[in-house]
Design an enzyme around this catalytic site. Structure first.
Site, mmCIF file in Angstrom:
data_model
loop_
_atom_site.group_PDB
_atom_site.id
_atom_site.type_symbol
_atom_site.label_atom_id
_atom_site.label_comp_id
_atom_site.label_asym_id
_atom_site.label_seq_id
_atom_site.Cartn_x
_atom_site.Cartn_y
_atom_site.Cartn_z
ATOM 1 C CE LYS A 5 -1.775 2.912 2.943
ATOM 2 N NZ LYS A 5 -1.909 4.203 2.251
ATOM 3 C CD GLU B 57 13.620 0.473 8.714
ATOM 4 O OE1 GLU B 57 14.121 1.357 9.431
ATOM 5 O OE2 GLU B 57 14.217 -0.570 8.393
ATOM 6 C CD GLU C 151 10.515 12.189 11.797
ATOM 7 O OE1 GLU C 151 9.505 11.573 12.151
ATOM 8 O OE2 GLU C 151 11.411 11.686 11.085
#
Lengths: 491, 285, 296
Positions: free
Chosen positions: A196, A270, A401
């Site tokens: 996906k 990840e 982040e």
């Protein structure tokens, strides 16, 4: 000759000679008005009948519309993958390998089209899609193709067998490259896949689907369905998958880990990062400055391993700052298809809003902001390269982040202080160290708690080189020998 | 007639043997219902103290040379061999036959030696030098994950405990082990072996008590990097794995029918608690 | 001064940076501008044992009129010759505005007594040279006698009087980029008006990585003192494509102030015609042949 004892006035990079536009030719690239799911070797219409638009972030124009997968579509894809898995695994490794080699070759042949589409759909500069994303994606297939018939050498004392059906969810920052990172090791080891792609960057995956069809990969071995978070959730929650591989944000990674709790599904994640890039006073400073630039502004900073926290030894901080400002003033921001563009468009409005929110937070918290002296187009989503000084580990922009072209800069006095601050984060994906002293490199690189450390370089990638995080940056490795492990059972 | 001296079983935290801070205890009884010992019913505060101790020494433990760590594991084996009789007695008290008890102890000694030998080898097995397409020297090697909490299995009082502790610590991790309720005496005696065998305090911490009371706090703890559980109920496993996502803990769910058999030992168990670090450096003049 | 600790250079990163400059795509008007700029920066050079008055005279004519009938095309910046031909060159070039540069100081090896080097420099200046291209003593440099090298440059600079001094580092004999940086710092500190890569007699001559390191040395000196120093890569730059990469590098390293013949030169000979052919291609849209360009 003008002699003076004054420090030189700032250099001017905006003089008479400016580069004219040098756009890559896109006339060869045909984007269809609509793309369907790729299931069992065929392009099939969505169960819901629904489609969503994919736009170019640099022009805000609609490029195509993409089938939206619901649970039924995901189920169909998983069933196709399940049906194909036995035969795919039974195929001798050397034959599976040949299929992967074919994919690699076809990708090289169509490289220019892939890079143009990647830049149009995702906003990244053609220089990067052409020189990094696409060649590395092809190289990844080449690398894992060769493993397919050599698995007995990978695990001494153990026999490796495929996990089965792998659900793979990939992000929008390196769409084709991440598809390659996921598909190549999974296929080489005899798994079948439901992939996906991210909803803002589906196009290169659909071109990849056509390539996979043209390569003659058996039906159902690779299935591609598109959609938003709900589609990904349907894949994660599907009862008949054996493995989930996810690349994306840490919050979504945690959601997946929770969703898989108690189930016999293995997973690799990840996730995000907030990497430290440490510049010691004995570093090659001019090259370090280029490394800082490459570390944070590569792909508009949409890089999980971006060197977003710069630590500079105080004795060279002024020099580094001056050179950083020079350098960001020479960056070309604009049309991703222009061959001279260094920084393209922010991938989506949503991401731009998030970056701007964090920049504002940095300003509100008292950070000193420096924005590059560059012009940006009117339409599309843009963010000039941004530096923050007078910030500390206590600031929000130093902790969260940002996933954009925003660098925070702190100074340090001793190596211990730099290492402590570098590790002072929930993340642990990557890090950078710059010094000319060999012993110091081995010391510092081994103390940084992160999965990829670049010493005297930054943001380098290679199919043979394992990549992945410590702590909240995820688990498992992609690339290299270690990248096979997530896709095999060992008996 | 001489009255035998009975032993007080305490828990093992940071190289010391405190009682549980909670003051709670449980009675360990044999099959006939005779009291074997009172054991500490460790609390979440004991767990917290143990994790603090484990974190405190992890960096230093990981920094010891592989040779040194191997020597220390070998030393544990020597100490255990020397106290064989004590463990056999304790296992017999738990209902083991003399023969099975001896096997359990001797296999545990051998297991320690097995992992002692891996100390300076597993890195070679799991490391690679990666031929990247550019002027860079690039290598990947394992590093310890950090602090590991292990739930000891209920079917192997000593060999299970040892087979968990050894691969965890030989890889430079430190650990907190939650002993099985019925194996408490053996677990605490093993702590005494550790204590006398050059293992720095805090590298291994052993708590006795109820897994279902302690483990949920470990899986939520933000300073724990990995959890190894063996035989949890489905419900508890789901909750532990769910909570692990708070800080993306590594979960290992591996159990063996016979922990004394050789399939319960493997360098791949060491690798479960390792992170692979890849380092790049240019090759230039 | 202590030149033992000069900035460290990472070769791999320099080469990557240079490769990145090479990806700049120069099109349309910006290309024509760059071609003319590059032409105007050339030190059109002859440095052969067989050089003669006739040869030098022809070279000067080419410099003044690179191509017939194209008045909008600039002349080169200078011609570069051996000392014995300075007088001849001056007499041909007269008030054309084209400078005469002479190599000096026992070019190309530099193995001579200091007094000889100073006499030769003075001779060139007396003959009318506008610019002196000296070589550094590479032997003494490799011996670690950095202050000797420094003092020698300073003495030659003094002997130059009002003539501009270009200091040739002969980077092909320095071995590493660290040494290139050290030699650059010495030459700049000793008063060189330009630093120059090569004599053209050693392989490799000018390269992009070496030039980048030298440009960065110039930038650091400017940042510290406000003093500009010029740059001249010489030897091995034969085609337009390469020349444009140098210009991109200057533009993005030092900025627009250095993008003129006062601060940047190419030491070359065959580059002149290649640039002219490219200019005519841009003007006419037709690929060119050397048969139509004077080869002097």
């Amino acid at each position: 000759m003008a002699h003076s004892n004054e420090m030189g006035a700032p250099l001017d990079f905006k003089g008479l000679w400016q580069y004219d536009a040098a756009p890559e030719d896109k006339s060869q690239v045909k984007i269809a008005p609509r793309y369907n799911h790729f299931i069992n070797g065929k392009f099939v219409e969505p169960d819901s009948g629904e489609y969503f638009d994919t736009i170019s972030p640099s022009t805000e124009e609609k490029l195509s519309e993409i089938a939206l997968a619901n649970e039924n579509d995901v189920d169909k894809a998983v069933k196709a993958a399940r049906k194909a898995q036995k035969d795919w695994a039974k195929l001798p490794g050397k034959e599976r390998g040949k299929y992967l080699f074919r994919i690699a070759r076809l990708m090289q042949e169509r490289a220019r089209a892939f890079s143009v589409i990647e830049s149009m759909d995702g906003g990244k500069p053609i220089r990067e899609s052409r020189d990094v994303d696409v060649p590395l994606a092809a190289a990844h297939f080449f690398y894992y193709a060769g493993w397919a018939d050599k698995l007995e050498y990978a695990y001494p004392g153990k026999k490796a067998s495929p996990k089965g059906v792998a659900g793979q969810i990939i992000p929008w920052n390196f769409p084709l490259l991440m598809a390659a990172w996921k598909l190549a090791p999974a296929l080489a080891t005899g798994n079948t896949v439901v992939l996906k792609p991210a909803e803002t960057t589906p196009l290169t995956s659909m071109f990849l689907a056509e390539l996979i069809r043209d390569a003659g990969i058996p039906d159902g071995v690779v299935n591609i369905v598109n959609g938003m978070g709900a589609t990904g959730a349907a894949l994660v929650n599907h009862p008949d998958i054996n493995k989930i591989a996810f690349t994306g944000s840490t919050p979504v990674g945690k959601f997946i880990q929770k969703a898989l709790a108690g189930r016999d599904v293995s997973y690799t994640l990840e996730l995000g990062g907030k990497a430290a890039n440490i510049i010691f006073e004995d570093a090659p400073i001019d090259q370090a400055v280029e490394g800082i630039i490459n570390g944070i502004f590569f792909n508009q900073g949409h890089v999980c391993c971006a060197g977003s926290r710069l630590f500079v030894q105080e004795s060279v901080a002024n020099e580094v700052m001056r050179k950083l400002k020079y350098r960001i003033d020479t960056l070309v921001v604009g049309d991703p298809l222009d061959k001279n563009t260094d920084i393209g468009a922010i991938n989506s409005k949503k991401q731009l809003d998030k970056i701007n929110e964090l920049i504002q937070a940095g300003i509100d918290e008292g950070g000193q902001v420096y924005k590059a002296n560059v012009s940006t187009p009117d339409k599309g989503f843009w963010c000039a390269p941004t530096l923050f000084t007078e910030v500390s580990q206590a600031h929000r922009i130093v902790n969260e982040e940002i996933f954009g072209p925003v660098l925070t800069i702190q100074t340090f006095r001793t190596p211990d202080e730099a290492i402590k601050k570098a590790n002072n984060t929930a993340f642990g994906l990557s890090g950078g160290v710059w010094t000319d002293k060999g012993a110091k490199i081995f010391n510092v690189t081994s103390q940084l708690r992160a999965g990829v450390i670049w010493a005297n370089t930054y943001n380098k990638f290679d199919p043979t080189s394992p990549f992945g995080g410590y702590k909240e940056s995820g688990m498992g490795r992609e690339g290299g020998l270690h990248g096979l492990t997530p896709y095999v059972n060992l008996d | 007639m001489r009255i035998p001296v009975l032993k007080t079983y305490k828990i093992y935290i940071g190289g010391e043997f405190p009682r549980t801070e909670s003051g709670r205890y449980y009675e360990l009884k044999n099959k006939k219902g005779d009291l074997i010992a009172n054991l500490c019913l460790s609390s979440r505060k004991d767990l917290r103290n143990a994790i603090v101790a484990a974190r405190g020494v992890q960096h230093k433990w990981a920094g010891k040379t592989a040779y040194n760590k191997g020597q220390i594991l070998y030393r544990i084996a020597e100490m255990l061999e020397g106290r064989k009789a004590q463990f056999v007695d304790e296992l017999i008290q738990l209902g083991y036959s003399a023969k099975d008890a001896e096997l359990e102890v001797l296999e545990s000694v051998d297991r320690l030696i097995y992992y002692a030998g891996w100390s300076d080898k597993y890195t070679q097995l799991f490391s690679t030098v990666n031929p990247v397409a550019g002027p860079y020297f690039n290598f990947s090697k394992p590093e310890p994950t950090g602090v590991v909490v292990a739930q000891a299995p209920n079917n192997a009082p000593l060999s299970g405990l040892v087979s968990q502790i050894a691969p965890i610590i030989v890889g430079g991790n430190t650990c907190v082990v939650i002993a099985d309720e019925l194996s408490g005496t053996v677990a605490v005696s093993f702590a005494e072996v550790l204590h006398s065998s050059d293992v720095p305090g805090g590298v291994v911490n052993i708590l006795t008590g109820k897994t279902e009371e302690i483990l949920p706090h470990a899986s939520k703890h933000m300073d724990v990097n990995a959890v190894w559980f063996t035989d949890l109920s489905k419900e508890l496993a789901v909750s532990v794995e769910t909570d692990a996502a708070l800080n993306v803990k590594r979960i290992v769910n591996t159990n063996y029918k016979k922990w004394t058999k050789e399939d319960a030992q493997s360098p791949y168990l060491i690798q479960e608690f390792q992170e692979i670090k890849t380092t790049w450096h240019p090759i230039g003049m | 001064m202590d030149f033992r600790n000069t900035p460290r250079i990472d070769q791999v990163a320099v080469e990557e940076k240079v490769a990145r400059f090479g990806t700049r795509s120069i099109k349309k008007e910006s290309k024509m501008q760059a071609l003319k700029l590059a032409l105007s920066m050339i030190d059109h050079t002859t440095l052969e044992g067989m050089d003669s008055e006739g040869r030098v005279e022809q070279l000067c004519h080419k410099a003044m009129q690179p191509i017939v009938g194209q008045p909008d095309i600039p002349t080169v910046a200078a011609i570069c010759v051996y000392p014995l031909f300075v007088k001849k060159a001056k007499s041909v070039l007269k008030d054309s505005g084209i400078k005469v540069a002479s190599v000096a100081t026992a070019f190309p090896s530099g193995h001579a007594l200091l007094q000889y080097k100073l006499d030769e420099t003075k001779f060139c200046v007396d003959q009318g040279a506008d610019e002196i291209d000296m070589v550094i003593s590479r032997g003494r440099f490799h011996q670690g006698d950095y202050n000797y090298v420094f003092d020698e440059i300073a003495a030659v600079k003094e002997a130059c009087g009002s003539a501009h001094l270009k200091v040739i580092l002969e980077t092909g004999e320095l071995g590493t980029l660290d040494q290139v940086r050290r030699a650059s710092d010495i030459a700049i500190a000793a008063g060189g008006d330009f630093i120059k890569t090569s004599t053209g007699k050693v392989n490799p001559a000018a390269t992009l990585p070496v030039t980048l390191v030298m440009l960065e040395a110039i930038r650091d000196h400017y940042d510290k003192t406000g003093i500009m120093v010029g740059m001249k890569p010489a030897g091995g730059i034969r085609d337009t494509k390469t020349a444009l990469k140098y210009l991109v590098m200057v533009k993005e390293t030092l900025g627009s102030a250095w993008l003129n013949p006062d601060w940047f030169r190419f030491g070359a000979s065959s580059l002149t015609n290649d640039l002219l052919m490219q200019i005519m291609k841009q003007k006419t849209g037709v690929y060119q042949s050397l048969d139509y360009f004077s080869q002097d």
